[in-house]
Enzyme design. Structure first.
Site, PDB file in Angstrom:
ATOM      1  N   LYS A 495       0.848  -1.198   0.000  1.00 14.82           N
ATOM      2  CA  LYS A 495       0.000   0.000   0.000  1.00 14.82           C
ATOM      3  C   LYS A 495       0.887   1.253   0.000  1.00 14.82           C
ATOM      4  O   LYS A 495       2.076   1.169   0.327  1.00 14.82           O
ATOM      5  CB  LYS A 495      -0.891  -0.024   1.234  1.00 14.82           C
ATOM      6  N   ARG A 589     -10.685  -0.542  14.284  1.00 14.89           N
ATOM      7  CA  ARG A 589     -10.551   0.285  13.086  1.00 14.89           C
ATOM      8  C   ARG A 589     -11.617  -0.197  12.114  1.00 14.89           C
ATOM      9  O   ARG A 589     -12.675   0.374  12.004  1.00 14.89           O
ATOM     10  CB  ARG A 589      -9.139   0.138  12.511  1.00 14.89           C
ATOM     11  N   TYR A 717      16.169  31.344   6.191  1.00 17.58           N
ATOM     12  CA  TYR A 717      14.955  32.071   6.561  1.00 17.58           C
ATOM     13  C   TYR A 717      14.943  32.385   8.056  1.00 17.58           C
ATOM     14  O   TYR A 717      15.306  31.530   8.875  1.00 17.58           O
ATOM     15  CB  TYR A 717      13.715  31.218   6.254  1.00 17.58           C
ATOM     16  N   MET A 766      11.863  24.643   1.335  1.00 23.64           N
ATOM     17  CA  MET A 766      10.995  23.741   0.567  1.00 23.64           C
ATOM     18  C   MET A 766      11.815  22.771  -0.294  1.00 23.64           C
ATOM     19  O   MET A 766      11.544  21.573  -0.329  1.00 23.64           O
ATOM     20  CB  MET A 766      10.043  24.540  -0.319  1.00 23.64           C
TER      21      MET A 766
END
Ligand SMILES: *Cc1c(COP(=O)(O)O)cnc(C)c1O
Length: 822
Positions: A495, A589, A717, A766
């Site tokens: 998955k 679940r 930053y 980023m």
């Protein structure tokens, strides 16, 4: 290929039960894998697997491919099998491996040239490859493919030499006492090379001396034994146990047979050779690291013993490259993928590379082989004919030959094949090949410099890659598989893009190495796997009646976790559909509870088209010892509920509960199947057997720039980073959009550059981040390891209060996945 062997004659001398059939018994090839047989009538098939059913299965497959000569395990002997192998010559024996080794020994004894045997803890493969490279300046050399140095590997290696070759180099590796003797019996080297001794496999040996002694068994009949005198334990042992005239030592200092001193220069290293008779010579090498230079000196001494002149040795040294022995799949131009095996070229290696290629995801375009002529094999017609057979067997759509020797033989290649006289011409005209969406194997002899071809085909990519080591994946898979009983199936959870590692590639690979089932979270993940050629059964955890068409069309097996879902499915189709019923035993679940069981059973009884393929539950705390009682309650409840269902229904569903941590902690509850997830990647969540796994994933990037900054300078930053002293920082091409979490900012994590730790400075951006490399001599383009062996995923996850699962599944899609096989 082997020297022709008459199987009747061979078999008559072996222990076991021989059935002399009517079929021809001239053997030119030996195969242990029925899938790879190309020329059945001349192949002897040896079934090494020791169980009756697998022996049968593969033997029949081989028979269909026209094989008529067999060595099979005794337990396979049964009338049904004999019926289906009619006419064949079959040797049934207790230990087919021993028969294979006897055959290898026979082939070795027909070989008249010198044979070198290479052993040692490190460097065997490199020394073998490099020595072969250097020797090929003068001789036609046979060498063991890759690192085939085990009991099976050595036998197969020795079965590859024949009268075309003039020298043979075989590697011998051992992991426990008692193994070397059988390897020596096969190799029977006249020249022995002992590379190094280290700590590998220490657990099986009493002490270092015992391990050295075992390795030295390889030299029993050597005329010459090459070793480095600075390895004092090796030196002492050899001196005590072998006559001095057989020992050829080398050393940095005088006093050995050869002095080989190093003089590092600017871009290369000079190697000063002083022989016993005080002759001197200077070699040069572009290598500068100690390990490579040690290997090179083993090569020089061995090549001298084998009759090469210093000048021709130097010619060979000039061509040596750092070997990436691994087969690598690279992203190419026009959505092509390239299997890069540009280091060397011989028939055995070609077959391995084609096999590797056949395990890759199917291309939308063609399968292409770009191949140079094979220098070491001679270029007899038979070699080319063998190549053509390989092309057919591996369904290559386009063959591209480079080199003059193809010239007279173009006719035997499939029509459409193209030929170029040399590498430069191919490089110029590469657009003629109209490459697009193709899978391309590039394989060339060293002199052809095919890395230039790879260079022009490779796509310029964002430099951050997630490297997936398939050998480690295989190692980890088998580690979990052997924890549970042999009959227990393994489902692998692929998955979420196989935990970020690429579900199509991983799925296809798992299919090859023997996984029984795959599972994904959503139907579209399953459809994707089917599109990419996965044929294993696939369980889908979250889907429903509304997906029924999609599920049926792609043979996906939905999980049903509530009575309404089961009812809806029953209404939605009359076709046969396999499902897995999930029981909630404590995870809370998804899953049916005890009160729902009767209704579900009734529905299943009324709708026999709904086949109960599996019955499972999921543990909430498999990794935590303090919740052991809870896990055991879950397991007990599952056993009770599944029993109830099974007595009321005629089918026999596969029961499965354990995830990775569960397999380690509760292997006795393996039942019919287990569900392996994160462990496949070498992360052992319960922390009990971490050292037995191999980290399979390495996230790497490169240094984009290095800056020298004064104390007090602020970085990034918000000026969050500050230089504590004068120093250097490096900017890396990875940021939080690639999955390098912002919480790693300001020294909360480190990366590894050139084996040293560099802490983050300032905040992670980023697409980039900065690390402190003060005093580390880091340069633009250097590689930085974000995680892998060190730092490990677990370490990083703990640092920011999360789990390895989250880090893996956050790796950005733009990060290229690179699959490697050692
Ligand atoms: C993800 C998952 C697994 C695998 O868990 P790991 O901890 O990665 O081994 C097993 N079973 C189910 C139902 C899952 O969702």
């Amino acid at each position: 290929m082997i020297e022709v062997i008459h199987f009747h004659k061979f078999a008559a001398q072996q222990p076991g039960y021989f059935i002399k059939g009517t079929a021809a018994n001239q053997i030119e090839q030996v195969s242990i894998d029925s899938r790879k047989i190309q020329n059945g009538t001349q192949t002897l098939f040896v079934a090494l697997v020791g169980t009756r059913s697998s022996g049968w299965h593969f033997a029949k497959d081989a028979y269909h491919k026209n094989v008529r000569n067999f060595i099979l395990p005794s337990e396979a002997k049964a009338p049904e099998l004999l019926d289906s192998l009619s006419g064949a010559n079959i040797l049934f024996c207790a230990a087919p491996l021993e028969a294979l080794q006897a055959l290898a020994k026979l082939n070795r004894e027909k070989f008249s040239g010198p044979v070198a045997g290479i052993t040692g803890s490190n460097g065997k493969t490199i020394v073998k490859e490099w020595l072969a490279q250097v020797l090929s300046e003068k001789y036609r050399v046979w060498k063991s493919p890759k690192s085939y140095n085990s009991q099976i590997g050595v036998a197969l290696s020795a079965l590859g030499m024949d009268s075309r070759h003039q020298v043979a180099l075989l590697e011998a590796g051992i992991s426990k006492p008692g193994e070397m003797q059988s390897l020596e019996a096969i190799i029977q080297p006249e020249l022995g090379i002992f590379t190094t001794i280290g700590s590998a496999h220490d657990e099986h040996f009493e002490d270092l001396e015992t391990k050295i002694a075992e390795k030295c068994l390889l030299f029993a009949r050597c005329k010459y034994i090459v070793y480095r005198k600075e390895h004092t334990r090796i030196h002492k042992y050899l001196e005590q146990h072998f006559p001095s005239e057989r020992l050829i030592s080398w050393s940095e200092q005088t006093g050995a047979d050869y002095t080989l001193a190093l003089r590092p220069n600017r871009n290369q290293t000079k190697i000063l050779l002083i022989g016993k008779d005080l002759t001197t010579y200077t070699f040069t090498s572009s290598f500068r690291d100690p390990a490579s230079l040690e290997n090179i000196r083993h090569v020089i001494v061995s090549a001298l013993i084998l009759g090469m002149t210093p000048d021709s040795i130097q010619k060979g040294l000039d061509l040596l490259h750092a070997i990436d022995m691994r087969l690598t799949v690279k992203q190419g131009i026009q959505r092509c993928r390239i299997v890069d095996d540009s280091y060397n070229n011989d028939l055995a290696g070609l077959e391995i590379a084609l096999e590797f290629m056949s395990h890759q995801r199917k291309p939308e375009g063609r399968k292409i082989l770009i191949l140079s002529e094979m220098r070491q094999e001679g270029n007899r017609q038979s070699v080319l004919e063998h190549t053509v057979r390989l092309l057919k067997h591996y369904q290559i759509d386009l063959f591209v030959g480079v080199g003059h020797t193809f010239e007279g033989f173009r006719g035997i290649f499939p029509s459409g094949s193209t030929f170029y006289p040399d590498t430069a011409t191919l490089q110029q005209k590469i657009s003629e090949l109209n490459l697009k969406d193709d899978l391309i194997l590039v394989k060339g002899a060293r002199t052809f410099q095919f890395e230039r071809i790879v260079g022009s085909l490779e796509a310029q990519v964002h430099e951050t890659v997630l490297e997936i080591n398939l050998n480690s994946i295989r190692h980890n898979f088998y580690h979990y598989k052997q924890k549970v009983s042999p009959g227990t199936k393994v489902m692998v959870m692929v998955k979420a893009f196989a935990y970020g590692s690429g579900s199509a590639e991983i799925g296809n690979y798992l299919q090859q190495i023997g996984a029984d089932y795959l599972s994904v979270a959503y139907p579209d993940e399953g459809v994707y796997l089917r599109d990419k050629g996965v044929t294993l059964p696939i369980m889908v955890m979250n889907s429903g009646a509304r997906h029924i068409e999609l599920l049926l069309q792609h043979r996906l097996e939905p999980v049903v976790y509530e009575v309404n879902g089961l009812r809806a499915l029953a209404m939605a189709t009359r076709e046969i559909v396999s499902i897995h019923l999930e029981l909630d035993t404590g995870m809370r679940r998804l899953g049916l509870e005890e009160k729902d069981l009767n209704e579900a059973i009734t529905l299943l009884q009324e709708h026999p088209n709904i086949r109960l393929a599996g019955l499972f539950s999921h543990l909430a705390t498999a990794d935590e010892a303090i919740h052991d009682a809870f896990s055991r309650e879950q397991l007990a409840l599952f056993e009770r509920l599944s029993q109830e269902i099974r007595v009321k229904l005629p089918c026999r569903p596969l029961c499965h509960v354990l995830n990775s941590a569960g397999i380690i902690r509760y292997p006795e509850f393996g039942m019919d199947m287990v569900r392996l997830g994160i462990g496949l990647f070498g992360v052992e969540i319960s922390q009990m057997e971490q050292e037995k796994l191999q980290p399979a994933l390495t996230l790497k990037t490169v240094v984009s720039q290095v800056k020298t900054l004064k104390k007090g300078t602020t970085i990034g930053y918000g000026r969050k980073g500050v230089m504590a002293a004068d120093g250097q920082i490096a900017t890396l091409a990875i940021g939080y959009a690639d999955g390098y979490d912002r919480r790693f900012s300001n020294g909360n994590a480190y990366v590894q550059i050139k084996g040293r730790k560099a802490a983050t400075v300032g905040t992670i951006c980023m697409d980039m981040c900065m690390v402190d490399v003060t005093g580390m001599e880091v340069r633009e383009g250097d590689e930085a390891i974000i995680f892998g062996q060190d730092p490990s995923l677990q370490y990083l996850a703990e640092k920011i209060g999360t789990i390895p699962y989250e880090l893996l599944t956050s790796i950005g899609r733009r990060v290229k996945r690179l699959y490697v096989l050692d």
